[in-house]
Design an enzyme around this catalytic site. Structure first.
Site, PDB file in Angstrom:
ATOM      1  N   ASN A 165       0.790  -1.282  -0.058  1.00  0.00           N
ATOM      2  CA  ASN A 165      -0.032  -0.049   0.007  1.00  0.00           C
ATOM      3  C   ASN A 165       0.870   1.237  -0.157  1.00  0.00           C
ATOM      4  O   ASN A 165       0.253   2.309  -0.533  1.00  0.00           O
ATOM      5  CB  ASN A 165      -1.003  -0.197   1.086  1.00  0.00           C
ATOM      6  CG  ASN A 165      -1.968  -0.852   1.104  1.00  0.00           C
ATOM      7  OD1 ASN A 165      -2.271  -1.522  -0.058  1.00  0.00           O
ATOM      8  ND2 ASN A 165      -2.700  -1.447   1.835  1.00  0.00           N
ATOM      9  N   ASP A 225       1.648   1.173  -9.773  1.00  0.00           N
ATOM     10  CA  ASP A 225       0.670   0.708  -9.799  1.00  0.00           C
ATOM     11  C   ASP A 225       0.668  -0.826 -10.031  1.00  0.00           C
ATOM     12  O   ASP A 225       0.027  -1.642  -9.522  1.00  0.00           O
ATOM     13  CB  ASP A 225      -0.590   1.162 -10.594  1.00  0.00           C
ATOM     14  CG  ASP A 225      -1.893   0.698 -10.191  1.00  0.00           C
ATOM     15  OD1 ASP A 225      -2.169   0.550  -9.259  1.00  0.00           O
ATOM     16  OD2 ASP A 225      -2.817   0.390 -11.172  1.00  0.00           O
ATOM     17  N   ASP A 263       2.745  -2.897  -6.848  1.00  0.00           N
ATOM     18  CA  ASP A 263       2.185  -3.095  -5.661  1.00  0.00           C
ATOM     19  C   ASP A 263       1.596  -4.762  -5.426  1.00  0.00           C
ATOM     20  O   ASP A 263       1.963  -5.191  -4.609  1.00  0.00           O
ATOM     21  CB  ASP A 263       1.180  -2.014  -5.285  1.00  0.00           C
ATOM     22  CG  ASP A 263      -0.176  -1.669  -6.258  1.00  0.00           C
ATOM     23  OD1 ASP A 263      -0.176  -2.657  -7.233  1.00  0.00           O
ATOM     24  OD2 ASP A 263      -0.751  -0.990  -6.166  1.00  0.00           O
ATOM     25  N   ARG A 308       2.372 -10.370  -3.324  1.00  0.00           N
ATOM     26  CA  ARG A 308       2.650 -11.666  -3.361  1.00  0.00           C
ATOM     27  C   ARG A 308       3.703 -12.055  -2.996  1.00  0.00           C
ATOM     28  O   ARG A 308       4.132 -13.020  -2.255  1.00  0.00           O
ATOM     29  CB  ARG A 308       2.459 -12.046  -4.981  1.00  0.00           C
ATOM     30  CG  ARG A 308       0.834 -12.103  -5.331  1.00  0.00           C
ATOM     31  CD  ARG A 308       0.492 -12.424  -6.790  1.00  0.00           C
ATOM     32  NE  ARG A 308       1.042 -11.472  -7.723  1.00  0.00           N
ATOM     33  CZ  ARG A 308       0.566 -10.604  -8.314  1.00  0.00           C
ATOM     34  NH1 ARG A 308      -0.784 -10.121  -7.821  1.00  0.00           N
ATOM     35  NH2 ARG A 308       1.072  -9.666  -9.094  1.00  0.00           N
ATOM     36  N   ASP A 315      -5.682  -0.237  -3.499  1.00  0.00           N
ATOM     37  CA  ASP A 315      -5.503  -0.014  -4.953  1.00  0.00           C
ATOM     38  C   ASP A 315      -6.721   0.490  -5.742  1.00  0.00           C
ATOM     39  O   ASP A 315      -6.400   1.397  -6.634  1.00  0.00           O
ATOM     40  CB  ASP A 315      -4.931  -1.533  -5.354  1.00  0.00           C
ATOM     41  CG  ASP A 315      -4.363  -1.000  -6.745  1.00  0.00           C
ATOM     42  OD1 ASP A 315      -3.302  -0.673  -6.931  1.00  0.00           O
ATOM     43  OD2 ASP A 315      -5.380  -1.345  -7.577  1.00  0.00           O
ATOM     44  N   HIS A 316      -7.686  -0.082  -5.597  1.00  0.00           N
ATOM     45  CA  HIS A 316      -8.881   0.351  -6.293  1.00  0.00           C
ATOM     46  C   HIS A 316      -9.248   1.891  -6.022  1.00  0.00           C
ATOM     47  O   HIS A 316      -9.717   2.415  -6.899  1.00  0.00           O
ATOM     48  CB  HIS A 316      -9.868  -0.505  -6.046  1.00  0.00           C
ATOM     49  CG  HIS A 316     -11.385  -0.556  -7.206  1.00  0.00           C
ATOM     50  ND1 HIS A 316     -10.871  -1.360  -8.084  1.00  0.00           N
ATOM     51  CD2 HIS A 316     -12.414  -0.084  -7.017  1.00  0.00           C
ATOM     52  CE1 HIS A 316     -12.038  -1.283  -9.055  1.00  0.00           C
ATOM     53  NE2 HIS A 316     -13.037  -0.412  -8.062  1.00  0.00           N
ATOM     54  N   ASP A 354      -6.929   4.270  -7.496  1.00  0.00           N
ATOM     55  CA  ASP A 354      -6.994   4.380  -9.149  1.00  0.00           C
ATOM     56  C   ASP A 354      -8.409   5.135  -9.301  1.00  0.00           C
ATOM     57  O   ASP A 354      -8.397   6.065 -10.185  1.00  0.00           O
ATOM     58  CB  ASP A 354      -7.298   3.040  -9.652  1.00  0.00           C
ATOM     59  CG  ASP A 354      -6.159   2.175  -9.886  1.00  0.00           C
ATOM     60  OD1 ASP A 354      -5.141   2.578  -9.672  1.00  0.00           O
ATOM     61  OD2 ASP A 354      -6.291   0.891  -9.870  1.00  0.00           O
TER      62      ASP A 354
END
Length: 439
Positions: free
Chosen positions: A77, A134, A137, A142, A155-156, A159
């Site tokens: 994040n 973007d 991240d 992962r 993240d959403h 954006d």
């Protein structure tokens, strides 16, 4: 207590909660329902980008930067927020030099001598940096084993915030102004928002977010950055010429169609607007048909928020253009706050296995304003716009902060720290759906 929930694919899920569990969960969270407490820890993201540019260029670049440059201690994040900071900085520069979008008026001269071209160069760099970060991240999540529903929502949300920065900067570097180019501005602001919302809406029903062969996060950002670089070299007056039309369309179009077009030709900025509309129709209709075929016409109800917001903005801008002429930035900020509230709520409800309500209360004051603005003086209308924008910002900021804190407690994670252990003092669900407290 037994709650029966009809899932979006038509299956019934039985969620069994005992009375003590319901009481414990209800006392802890304001926004998160018992169903959300159960679903969020088990949420798994399914998605991908089918763009060849992403597959063979952008994704390998992001993997290299994550594996070779990024420390393991950096939270995903943090990478997302750092990328957004680049776009906030670029937007601030453009806002400072083009506060009203009236700084360029075609008058036979270049018209942009007072606006330094380096801000458009920086905007292009910021867009590419944001895109790269973007892409990084998720790979960092992962890599560190810190993937979670919180990361996807964060993240959403970033954006969604970034949409208005990109659109507003596009408007500025093409020299569009509210007086002469209101329809084009509407397209550049609301078409990306509608497409973004439709993608989230599709994910809400299908459970997957698959970006098509040609998409906004990949090709869209690359094109936007390229056009910004071009503006830094040739100036904004280029967009009011007919270079693209003369080179690409005029030699190939039939005479009958050419006769229907303006005698001087189609300006470059209008070519970009038309291309945006065509690409949006293709992508949007494909997603809508896919969802409606599988889940029925009732799915359209959840498109109402973004369609209503876009309609109200069009009505206010077209019939009461003075509002936007006097408050262009304020109107854009209000629009983005409304959009952010809608699309993040849709995403959160998808991850929480909760039914989304298309009736968004923050839209109500805008609808009332659209009906009463004719009877209001310019001063009162401007005061309302400023007051409501500030009030909505405070509400959205507080709501977002509260939701992030609640999700952190449910998942037992920190938002910007993947090293420090979380105390996990709040109850979560075990595999059997029973609340338990971890220390």
């Amino acid at each position: 207590l037994k709650l029966k929930k009809m899932t979006r694919n038509g299956r019934n899920n039985d969620v069994v909660l005992n009375n003590n569990q319901e009481e414990v969960e209800g006392s802890h969270y304001y926004y998160m329902t018992p169903q959300a407490v159960r679903c969020l820890p088990n949420f798994k993201y399914e998605g991908g980008d089918t763009s060849p540019i992403y597959t063979y260029v952008l994704s390998p670049l992001a993997s290299f930067l994550v594996d070779k440059v990024t420390p393991m201690s950096v939270a995903p994040n943090t990478i997302t927020l750092f990328g957004l900071c680049w776009m906030i900085t670029a937007y601030s520069f453009v806002w400072y030099y083009c506060p009203t979008f009236n700084e360029y008026i075609v008058n036979g001269d270049s018209g942009d001598s007072d606006v330094p071209r380096w801000i458009f160069l920086f905007n292009g760099i910021a867009m590419l940096t944001y895109q790269t970060l973007d892409n990084m991240d998720g790979k960092q999540a992962r890599r560190t084993g810190s993937s979670s529903s919180l990361g996807l929502l964060f993240d959403h949300g970033c954006d969604a915030i970034n949409l208005i920065f990109g659109s507003a900067n596009w408007i500025a570097f093409m020299g569009l102004n509210p007086r002469d180019h209101l329809p084009q501005i509407w397209v550049l602001v609301f078409i990306p928002m509608i497409l973004f919302y439709i993608s989230t809406w599709e994910q809400y029903y299908t459970g997957k977010l698959i970006l098509p062969f040609f998409n906004g996060p990949t090709e869209g950002l690359l094109i936007g950055a390229s056009l910004s670089f071009l503006t830094s070299v040739v100036g904004r007056h280029f967009w009011h010429e007919t270079t693209f039309y003369s080179l690409l369309l005029a030699p190939t179009l039939p005479t009958s169609i050419i006769n229907m077009l303006p005698e001087a030709g189609v300006t470059n900025f209008n070519m970009v607007v038309v291309a945006t509309i065509i690409a949006a129709i293709r992508e949007g209709l494909t997603k809508i048909v896919t969802v409606v075929r599988s889940y029925g016409l009732g799915t359209f109800s959840n498109l109402l928020p973004v369609l209503m917001m876009s309609y109200l903005a069009f009505i206010i801008g077209y019939f009461h253009s003075g509002v936007f002429l006097r408050n262009p930035r304020n109107c854009l900020h209000l629009t983005n706050l409304l959009f952010f509230e809608q699309v993040t709520s849709l995403m959160l409800d998808h991850m929480s296995c909760v039914d989304f309500s298309p009736y968004r209360l923050p839209l109500l004051p805008v609808a009332i304003f659209a009906m009463l603005v004719n009877s209001m003086s310019a001063e009162h209308a401007d005061t309302f716009m400023l007051t409501y924008t500030v009030g909505l910002f405070i509400y959205v900021a507080m709501k977002t902060t509260h939701i992030i804190n609640e999700i952190c407690n449910i998942l037992g994670v920190w938002c910007f720290d993947i090293i420090t252990p979380h105390p996990k003092r709040t109850p979560i669900m075990d595999a059997n759906g029973v609340g338990r407290k971890l220390n």
